[in-house]
Write a protein that holds these residues in place. Structure first.
Motif, short mmCIF file in Angstrom:
data_model
loop_
_atom_site.label_atom_id
_atom_site.label_comp_id
_atom_site.label_asym_id
_atom_site.label_seq_id
_atom_site.Cartn_x
_atom_site.Cartn_y
_atom_site.Cartn_z
N ASP A 107 -4.51 14.77 -34.45
CA ASP A 107 -5.15 14.35 -33.20
C ASP A 107 -4.13 13.52 -32.42
O ASP A 107 -2.95 13.46 -32.78
CB ASP A 107 -6.42 13.54 -33.47
CG ASP A 107 -6.21 12.38 -34.41
OD1 ASP A 107 -5.08 11.82 -34.42
OD2 ASP A 107 -7.14 12.02 -35.16
N ALA A 108 -4.57 12.91 -31.31
CA ALA A 108 -3.65 12.15 -30.47
C ALA A 108 -2.91 11.07 -31.24
O ALA A 108 -1.76 10.73 -30.93
CB ALA A 108 -4.41 11.55 -29.30
N ASN A 131 -6.11 6.90 -25.38
CA ASN A 131 -6.25 7.18 -26.81
C ASN A 131 -5.60 6.09 -27.68
O ASN A 131 -5.45 6.30 -28.89
CB ASN A 131 -5.64 8.55 -27.13
CG ASN A 131 -6.48 9.69 -26.60
OD1 ASN A 131 -7.43 10.13 -27.24
ND2 ASN A 131 -6.13 10.18 -25.41
N ASN A 132 -5.23 4.98 -27.06
CA ASN A 132 -4.62 3.86 -27.81
C ASN A 132 -3.42 4.30 -28.63
O ASN A 132 -3.27 3.93 -29.80
CB ASN A 132 -5.66 3.19 -28.71
CG ASN A 132 -6.80 2.59 -27.91
OD1 ASN A 132 -6.58 1.90 -26.92
ND2 ASN A 132 -8.03 2.85 -28.35
N VAL A 133 -2.58 5.10 -28.00
CA VAL A 133 -1.39 5.62 -28.67
C VAL A 133 -0.15 4.94 -28.09
O VAL A 133 0.00 4.81 -26.87
CB VAL A 133 -1.29 7.15 -28.51
CG1 VAL A 133 0.05 7.65 -29.04
CG2 VAL A 133 -2.45 7.84 -29.21
N VAL A 174 -1.04 21.85 -28.77
CA VAL A 174 -1.96 21.14 -29.66
C VAL A 174 -3.00 20.29 -28.94
O VAL A 174 -4.00 19.89 -29.53
CB VAL A 174 -1.18 20.25 -30.66
CG1 VAL A 174 -0.36 21.10 -31.62
CG2 VAL A 174 -0.28 19.24 -29.93
N GLU A 175 -2.77 19.99 -27.69
CA GLU A 175 -3.69 19.09 -26.98
C GLU A 175 -3.62 19.37 -25.48
O GLU A 175 -2.54 19.33 -24.88
CB GLU A 175 -3.30 17.64 -27.24
CG GLU A 175 -4.31 16.63 -26.78
CD GLU A 175 -5.20 16.14 -27.93
OE1 GLU A 175 -6.42 16.10 -27.71
OE2 GLU A 175 -4.68 15.80 -29.01
N THR A 176 -4.75 19.68 -24.87
CA THR A 176 -4.80 19.81 -23.41
C THR A 176 -5.25 18.49 -22.83
O THR A 176 -6.34 18.00 -23.14
CB THR A 176 -5.78 20.92 -22.98
OG1 THR A 176 -5.32 22.18 -23.48
CG2 THR A 176 -5.91 21.00 -21.46
N ILE A 177 -4.41 17.90 -21.98
CA ILE A 177 -4.76 16.57 -21.45
C ILE A 177 -5.28 16.65 -20.01
O ILE A 177 -5.84 15.69 -19.50
CB ILE A 177 -3.59 15.58 -21.56
CG1 ILE A 177 -2.43 15.96 -20.64
CG2 ILE A 177 -3.10 15.50 -22.99
CD1 ILE A 177 -1.34 14.89 -20.61
#
Length: 286
Positions: A107-108, A131-133, A174-177
């Motif tokens: 995940d993110a 996403n607190n990344v 892997v992730e569409t933002i």
């Protein structure tokens, strides 16, 4: 001298051809040679400015252009002043995170501590914040896909249409933002005369887009099935019903949304409809 609406479109690239096509479908007549920077519209109070896509938001904020056709992703990335008037339904794409095929991605949070190469640092930072990344963004202007292969970054974020470029470069999405499409953006401070011209243009665009998403349907049906068929085909108000020479039969005319097309056809056939014609609509005035 009468007022003219200044319309900025992309000078070259993926948006230009479709922007010109849409404006001409709206009845605007203008020359569009590859070397032109500006073109007068012959039959509408407007002029076309051919600009770099990335520069259009700034020109709108600076009152050089009244409106512009740009990608939603570009407008958000540039963080310039302007109002989104319409989403135009073409040049659809997505802004996505991609990593090497061999890399694991859950995940993110997987991006924590990683380096991400992108041409969209503002949008990527918004995604990371949401996403607190905590990741390091490397802004590069082109060829983003090669960044992992040359050791610049462990992930990228870039525009994706089909995904074939990612696959060619050994990457997986892997992730569409963000999902993006062409939008019509206007200056926040248009005067009343410019707003009136813009309203006329928006009316034409809506008419063209409505026509593209609908089909005109003509069919023959037994009179005893008309009520049931009318429930299937309400049209814009109700179907037009015209008696045929053959007793007990009528011709029905209606409009069907493109998304409902085949489902409606199956229902109509089941109710006894025959001789079904489906005709494209060039313009649809609502």
């Amino acid at each position: 001298m009468s007022k003219k609406l200044k319309i900025a479109i992309q000078k070259s690239g993926r948006l230009q051809e479709q922007s010109i096509k849409m404006l001409k479908e709206c009845g605007l007549s203008f020359a569009n040679g590859s070397s032109r920077l500006k073109a007068e519209v012959d039959n509408f109070p407007a002029e076309i400015l051919f600009l770099r896509d990335d520069d259009i938001p700034q020109y709108i904020e600076d009152n050089v252009a009244d409106i512009g056709i740009i990608g939603e992703n570009v407008f958000i990335e540039k963080e310039k002043q302007g109002e989104i008037i319409l989403k135009l339904g073409f040049a659809k794409c997505r802004l996505s995170i991609a990593v090497p095929k061999s890399a694991e991605y859950k995940d993110a949070g997987t991006l924590n501590g990683k380096k991400i190469a992108t041409s969209y640092p503002v949008i990527v930072q918004q995604f990371l914040n949401e996403n607190n990344v905590n990741a390091e963004i490397h802004e590069i202007s082109g060829s983003v896909e090669i960044a992992p292969g040359i050791g610049l970054a462990e992930a990228i974020c870039d525009i994706v249409s089909t995904g074939s470029t990612l696959l060619t470069n050994g990457l997986k999405e892997v992730e569409t933002i963000m999902k993006s499409e062409a939008i019509l953006v206007a200056n926040n401070n248009l005067d009343a005369e410019s707003k009136a011209i813009l309203d006329r243009l928006v009316f034409r665009i809506n008419s063209v887009n409505a026509a593209k998403s609908n089909k005109y349907l003509v069919l023959n049906a037994p009179n005893n099935a008309i009520e049931a068929i009318t429930e299937v085909l309400p049209g814009m108000k109700s179907p037009t019903v015209t008696p045929l020479k053959e007793e007990g039969w009528s011709s029905l005319h209606s409009v069907v949304n493109e998304n409902d097309f085949w489902g409606k056809i199956d229902e109509l056939k089941a109710l006894g409809a025959q001789g079904i014609l489906v005709i494209p609509i060039e313009k649809m005035i609502l």
